[in-house]
Design a protein around this motif. Structure first.
Motif, PDB file in Angstrom:
ATOM      1  N   ASN A 144      13.759  -7.879   3.173  1.00 31.96           N
ATOM      2  CA  ASN A 144      13.056  -6.807   2.489  1.00 31.96           C
ATOM      3  C   ASN A 144      11.647  -7.259   2.140  1.00 31.96           C
ATOM      4  O   ASN A 144      11.360  -8.459   2.082  1.00 31.96           O
ATOM      5  CB  ASN A 144      13.789  -6.419   1.197  1.00 31.96           C
TER       6      ASN A 144
ATOM      7  N   HIS B 141      18.367  -3.813  -1.135  1.00 37.95           N
ATOM      8  CA  HIS B 141      19.117  -3.135  -0.067  1.00 37.95           C
ATOM      9  C   HIS B 141      20.573  -3.530  -0.281  1.00 37.95           C
ATOM     10  O   HIS B 141      20.927  -4.697  -0.102  1.00 37.95           O
ATOM     11  CB  HIS B 141      18.596  -3.589   1.291  1.00 37.95           C
TER      12      HIS B 141
ATOM     13  N   THR C  28       9.344   4.072  -0.633  1.00 32.12           N
ATOM     14  CA  THR C  28      10.397   3.221  -0.087  1.00 32.12           C
ATOM     15  C   THR C  28      10.762   3.721   1.300  1.00 32.12           C
ATOM     16  O   THR C  28      10.824   4.939   1.532  1.00 32.12           O
ATOM     17  CB  THR C  28      11.636   3.170  -1.005  1.00 32.12           C
TER      18      THR C  28
ATOM     19  N   THR D 190      18.314  11.548   3.363  1.00 28.45           N
ATOM     20  CA  THR D 190      17.263  10.580   3.692  1.00 28.45           C
ATOM     21  C   THR D 190      17.620   9.810   4.950  1.00 28.45           C
ATOM     22  O   THR D 190      16.845   8.956   5.393  1.00 28.45           O
ATOM     23  CB  THR D 190      17.014   9.592   2.531  1.00 28.45           C
TER      24      THR D 190
ATOM     25  N   ASN E  84      13.241   2.439   4.796  1.00 29.61           N
ATOM     26  CA  ASN E  84      14.021   1.559   5.664  1.00 29.61           C
ATOM     27  C   ASN E  84      13.473   1.732   7.074  1.00 29.61           C
ATOM     28  O   ASN E  84      13.597   2.808   7.672  1.00 29.61           O
ATOM     29  CB  ASN E  84      15.500   1.945   5.602  1.00 29.61           C
TER      30      ASN E  84
ATOM     31  N   ASP F 138      17.024   0.969  -0.259  1.00 30.44           N
ATOM     32  CA  ASP F 138      18.148   1.601   0.427  1.00 30.44           C
ATOM     33  C   ASP F 138      19.401   1.140  -0.302  1.00 30.44           C
ATOM     34  O   ASP F 138      19.829   0.001  -0.163  1.00 30.44           O
ATOM     35  CB  ASP F 138      18.155   1.175   1.894  1.00 30.44           C
TER      36      ASP F 138
ATOM     37  N   GLN G  56      12.731  -1.974   3.736  1.00 28.82           N
ATOM     38  CA  GLN G  56      14.010  -2.617   4.023  1.00 28.82           C
ATOM     39  C   GLN G  56      14.175  -2.755   5.534  1.00 28.82           C
ATOM     40  O   GLN G  56      13.539  -2.043   6.310  1.00 28.82           O
ATOM     41  CB  GLN G  56      15.184  -1.813   3.451  1.00 28.82           C
TER      42      GLN G  56
ATOM     43  N   ASP H  18      18.445   6.645  -0.096  1.00 33.52           N
ATOM     44  CA  ASP H  18      17.205   5.912  -0.376  1.00 33.52           C
ATOM     45  C   ASP H  18      16.628   6.455  -1.681  1.00 33.52           C
ATOM     46  O   ASP H  18      16.406   7.667  -1.807  1.00 33.52           O
ATOM     47  CB  ASP H  18      16.215   6.082   0.771  1.00 33.52           C
TER      48      ASP H  18
ATOM     49  N   HIS I 275      15.770   6.360   9.170  1.00 34.59           N
ATOM     50  CA  HIS I 275      15.744   6.901   7.816  1.00 34.59           C
ATOM     51  C   HIS I 275      14.470   7.726   7.666  1.00 34.59           C
ATOM     52  O   HIS I 275      13.519   7.588   8.445  1.00 34.59           O
ATOM     53  CB  HIS I 275      15.696   5.791   6.763  1.00 34.59           C
TER      54      HIS I 275
END
Length: 269
Positions: free
Chosen positions: A109, A152, A35, A216, A37, A186, A67, A229, A259
C-alpha cells in the motif's frame, strides 16, 4: 461646542470598538482525499496506466491512498506509487510492504501527499499470517497536524472477525494524542460488516454515505455490486463536504482499475 464634539466622537467610535471585540472568523480548512485500489499490473496495464494517471490528476487531491501497489524488477515494473507521484507531480510517496526491503518484487500500500509531512510510520496488522499492513503519515493542514492512514483488509466473505482484529490492531498502534484521524483503503467489506462496526459507530463517519453509490467494485470486471472502498473520518475533527466515485467511466472500453476510486472533501472543525 467642544463638549458636543467630544460626545459625538465617542458615539461614532462605539461601533468600531464593538466590532474590534468580535474575534475574526477562521477560514474553513478543507482536506481533499482519495482512495483507489489500482489492481497492480493485472489486465492491460499499458492501457490502464495513462487512464489511472488521468483519473487521479483530475481529483487534485491533497492525499492519495493506494492499495495493491506493485514493483517487480523481473518484468521491468517500477514501483507504481513512485511512478504515479512522478507523473502527477508535486507528491511525496510512502510505501509499505511485507516483502523485504531490496526484494525484486514488492507488493503493498502507499500514500501520496503534497502536504508537509511530520512523521511516517508503518506496521503489520494482527493476525500476522494474513500479511496485512497499515501506513501512516502525519501531515500538516494549514498548521494543524492530521494523521492519515491507508490499509487493505482481509478479503474472505467470512472474515469479519479477522477484519475486526485487524482494525483493533491498527487503532491500538496509532498515537493517542488527539490529532485528527482519517483511515482510507480497501476494507473488503461493506459498512454493515461486523468487522467494521468500530468504524461506523460514534467515533467515525463514512465520507461516502451508506446507499449513496451502488458499488466501488467494477462490474465490468465481473465483480458483484459491493461498496468496500471507504474513507472513515473522526466526527470530532471533521465535517463531510462532498464525496463521489471516479474512474468509473471507460475510455475506449478500458477502465483505470477493477475498482472505482473514492474521492472526498472534508472540513476540519
Amino acid at each position: 461646542m467642544m463638549a458636543r464634539r467630544s460626545l459625538l466622537g465617542a458615539v461614532a467610535l462605539t461601533p468600531l470598538a464593538a466590532c474590534a471585540a468580535v474575534p475574526p472568523i477562521r477560514p474553513a480548512v478543507e482536506l481533499k482525499l482519495v482512495t483507489f485500489n489500482i489492481w497492480h499490473d493485472q489486465g492491460d496495464w499499458a492501457a490502464r496506466r495513462p487512464l489511472l494517471v488521468a483519473a487521479l490528476k483530475a481529483q487534485d487531491a491533497d492525499v492519495i491512498a493506494l492499495q495493491e501497489v506493485l514493483q517487480d524488477s523481473a518484468v521491468g515494473l517500477e514501483n507504481q506509487a513512485a511512478m504515479l507521484a512522478r507523473e502527477l507531480g508535486g507528491y511525496r510517496v510512502a510505501f509499505v510492504s511485507t516483502d523485504p526491503e531490496g526484494a525484486p518484487r514488492r507488493y503493498g500500500n502507499a500514500l501520496l501527499t503534497r502536504l508537509p509531512v511530520l512523521t511516517e510510520a508503518s506496521t503489520r496488522l494482527q493476525p500476522l499470517d494474513d500479511y496485512r499492513t497499515a501506513l501512516r503519515l502525519r501531515v500538516t493542514v494549514q498548521g494543524r497536524p492530521v494523521n492519515v492512514v491507508v490499509t487493505h483488509l482481509a478479503w474472505q466473505d467470512d472474515a469479519g472477525s479477522v477484519r475486526a482484529l485487524q482494525i483493533a490492531s491498527l487503532l491500538d498502534w496509532l498515537p493517542n494524542d488527539g490529532a485528527p484521524l482519517v483511515i482510507l483503503g480497501d476494507f473488503n467489506a461493506a459498512q454493515d460488516d461486523s468487522g467494521l462496526s468500530v468504524l461506523i459507530g460514534p467515533r467515525f463517519f463514512s465520507a461516502l454515505p451508506r446507499g449513496s453509490v451502488a458499488t466501488t467494485l467494477n462490474p465490468a470486471r465481473g465483480h458483484p455490486n459491493r461498496v468496500i472502498d471507504h474513507i472513515f473520518a473522526e466526527r470530532s475533527a471533521f465535517a463531510p463536504v462532498a464525496a463521489h466515485l471516479f474512474g468509473d467511466t471507460p475510455t475506449n472500453g478500458e477502465y483505470p482499475s477493477d475498482h472505482f476510486g473514492v474521492a472526498a472533501t472534508l472540513r476540519l472543525i
